[in-house]
Design a protein around this motif. Sequence first.
Motif, PDB file in Angstrom:
ATOM      1  N   VAL A 101      95.348  24.550  55.910  1.00  0.00           N
ATOM      2  CA  VAL A 101      93.958  24.679  56.365  1.00  0.00           C
ATOM      3  C   VAL A 101      93.598  23.536  57.307  1.00  0.00           C
ATOM      4  O   VAL A 101      92.931  23.737  58.333  1.00  0.00           O
ATOM      5  N   ALA A 102      94.026  22.313  56.974  1.00  0.00           N
ATOM      6  CA  ALA A 102      93.727  21.165  57.833  1.00  0.00           C
ATOM      7  C   ALA A 102      94.378  21.332  59.208  1.00  0.00           C
ATOM      8  O   ALA A 102      93.760  21.033  60.243  1.00  0.00           O
ATOM      9  N   THR A 103      95.611  21.817  59.251  1.00  0.00           N
ATOM     10  CA  THR A 103      96.272  22.041  60.536  1.00  0.00           C
ATOM     11  C   THR A 103      95.572  23.141  61.328  1.00  0.00           C
ATOM     12  O   THR A 103      95.383  23.020  62.543  1.00  0.00           O
ATOM     13  N   SER A 104      95.183  24.211  60.667  1.00  0.00           N
ATOM     14  CA  SER A 104      94.491  25.305  61.347  1.00  0.00           C
ATOM     15  C   SER A 104      93.139  24.851  61.883  1.00  0.00           C
ATOM     16  O   SER A 104      92.711  25.293  62.962  1.00  0.00           O
ATOM     17  N   THR A 105      92.464  23.972  61.157  1.00  0.00           N
ATOM     18  CA  THR A 105      91.185  23.447  61.634  1.00  0.00           C
ATOM     19  C   THR A 105      91.371  22.625  62.902  1.00  0.00           C
ATOM     20  O   THR A 105      90.611  22.758  63.872  1.00  0.00           O
ATOM     21  N   GLY A 106      92.387  21.770  62.913  1.00  0.00           N
ATOM     22  CA  GLY A 106      92.657  20.988  64.112  1.00  0.00           C
ATOM     23  C   GLY A 106      93.042  21.856  65.286  1.00  0.00           C
ATOM     24  O   GLY A 106      92.632  21.597  66.429  1.00  0.00           O
ATOM     25  N   ALA A 107      93.816  22.926  65.037  1.00  0.00           N
ATOM     26  CA  ALA A 107      94.213  23.824  66.122  1.00  0.00           C
ATOM     27  C   ALA A 107      93.019  24.609  66.648  1.00  0.00           C
ATOM     28  O   ALA A 107      92.865  24.800  67.860  1.00  0.00           O
ATOM     29  N   LEU A 108      92.159  25.081  65.753  1.00  0.00           N
ATOM     30  CA  LEU A 108      90.987  25.856  66.174  1.00  0.00           C
ATOM     31  C   LEU A 108      90.051  25.021  67.040  1.00  0.00           C
ATOM     32  O   LEU A 108      89.436  25.543  67.980  1.00  0.00           O
ATOM     33  N   ALA A 109      89.938  23.742  66.750  1.00  0.00           N
ATOM     34  CA  ALA A 109      89.054  22.882  67.544  1.00  0.00           C
ATOM     35  C   ALA A 109      89.441  22.887  69.012  1.00  0.00           C
ATOM     36  O   ALA A 109      88.573  22.778  69.890  1.00  0.00           O
ATOM     37  N   GLY A 110      90.722  23.028  69.316  1.00  0.00           N
ATOM     38  CA  GLY A 110      91.154  23.048  70.700  1.00  0.00           C
ATOM     39  C   GLY A 110      90.775  24.309  71.448  1.00  0.00           C
ATOM     40  O   GLY A 110      90.857  24.351  72.675  1.00  0.00           O
ATOM     41  N   LEU A 111      90.350  25.360  70.734  1.00  0.00           N
ATOM     42  CA  LEU A 111      89.956  26.616  71.364  1.00  0.00           C
ATOM     43  C   LEU A 111      88.445  26.765  71.487  1.00  0.00           C
ATOM     44  O   LEU A 111      87.972  27.761  72.048  1.00  0.00           O
ATOM     45  N   LEU A 112      87.690  25.809  70.968  1.00  0.00           N
ATOM     46  CA  LEU A 112      86.236  25.884  70.989  1.00  0.00           C
ATOM     47  C   LEU A 112      85.677  25.125  72.183  1.00  0.00           C
ATOM     48  O   LEU A 112      86.359  24.298  72.791  1.00  0.00           O
ATOM     49  N   THR A 113      84.427  25.394  72.500  1.00  0.00           N
ATOM     50  CA  THR A 113      83.739  24.626  73.538  1.00  0.00           C
ATOM     51  C   THR A 113      83.503  23.204  73.036  1.00  0.00           C
ATOM     52  O   THR A 113      83.453  22.971  71.834  1.00  0.00           O
ATOM     53  N   PRO A 114      83.362  22.237  73.934  1.00  0.00           N
ATOM     54  CA  PRO A 114      83.221  20.834  73.496  1.00  0.00           C
ATOM     55  C   PRO A 114      82.075  20.600  72.524  1.00  0.00           C
ATOM     56  O   PRO A 114      82.206  19.786  71.613  1.00  0.00           O
ATOM     57  N   TRP A 115      80.951  21.313  72.699  1.00  0.00           N
ATOM     58  CA  TRP A 115      79.820  21.057  71.804  1.00  0.00           C
ATOM     59  C   TRP A 115      80.056  21.604  70.406  1.00  0.00           C
ATOM     60  O   TRP A 115      79.307  21.302  69.482  1.00  0.00           O
ATOM     61  N   LEU A 116      81.110  22.394  70.203  1.00  0.00           N
ATOM     62  CA  LEU A 116      81.539  22.799  68.863  1.00  0.00           C
ATOM     63  C   LEU A 116      82.794  22.051  68.413  1.00  0.00           C
ATOM     64  O   LEU A 116      82.970  21.791  67.223  1.00  0.00           O
ATOM     65  N   ARG A 117      83.654  21.710  69.377  1.00  0.00           N
ATOM     66  CA  ARG A 117      84.932  21.088  69.041  1.00  0.00           C
ATOM     67  C   ARG A 117      84.758  19.726  68.382  1.00  0.00           C
ATOM     68  O   ARG A 117      85.287  19.478  67.290  1.00  0.00           O
TER      69      ARG A 117
END
Length: 288
Positions: free
Chosen positions: A218-234
């Motif tokens: 889950v921690a790895t998936s969270t870090g990976a998902l952050a790279g696909l979000l806009t900066p104000w969500l990342r």
Amino acid sequence: MEPTARAATTASPTPPGTSLPHDPGPPSPELAGLLDGVPRQRGPVAHAAPAAVPLPADVPSADAPAPGRPLPGTRHLPALRPWRLLPTPTGTPYTFGYAALLTLTSLFAAKADPGVVHTLYQASSTDVAHLVRTPVLVLVASALWIAGGLLSPYAVCFLVVLTALERRTGGARALGVFLLGHVLATLATEVPVGLAVLVGHLPDSSLHRLDYGISFGVATSTGALAGLLTPWLRWPLLVLFGGMVLQDLIAFTDPMTNWGHLIALTIGIATWPLVRRGRAAHEASARG
């Protein structure tokens, strides 16, 4: 080029002293037959404006916006669809199937005999002793349990994060990121323990420490998902999740697991180039 305007025919008053030509009257029948094809002269006619033709109720006016489009001067806001935060059998089959499996194992752990559950936890533990003997078996089995049950924070994060990641990159890539973090973070925490026991810095009992659950994935998936979000969500996501991980590490209640969470988050951030290419490929396949 200017369009040619039509000249309107108007009757001008006859100047004083001007004699009018003699009206010859209607032509004779013989002459009328010869003049059938010649247009007759008409006096000035007042042309009435054409009446407005009412449009049917289902025909939109030229000034009206097209259906589904915002009015001029207004900003179109995307429709909120909160149900897309959760997995579905058709939209996110990988996450949905994995979540169903985790629900069954969590319900079993909550209802079964505690002694039986503890035995299963020990058999699924990714400690050094099991990793040396049956590495593949315990790496898979340890990912079938949720430490803390269905109400743990990592269970909620699993549903939201894996669903969002699968919708953006596809099921196989999302599951691959999860397993990558689960395996690498486990090895990064357990291999040092084995080396420390080998050189005598830790007791032999450390080879059998209980280690299971989905938190590394889950921690790895969270870090990976952050790279696909806009900066104000990342960045808020990384600050919130990273702050939680650092707080657990400072508390020093389970340092090896807490270090594993931080390592797993870092692995997820390192996969940004891969998941971004995966998103582009997934979007291209969806369009094609």
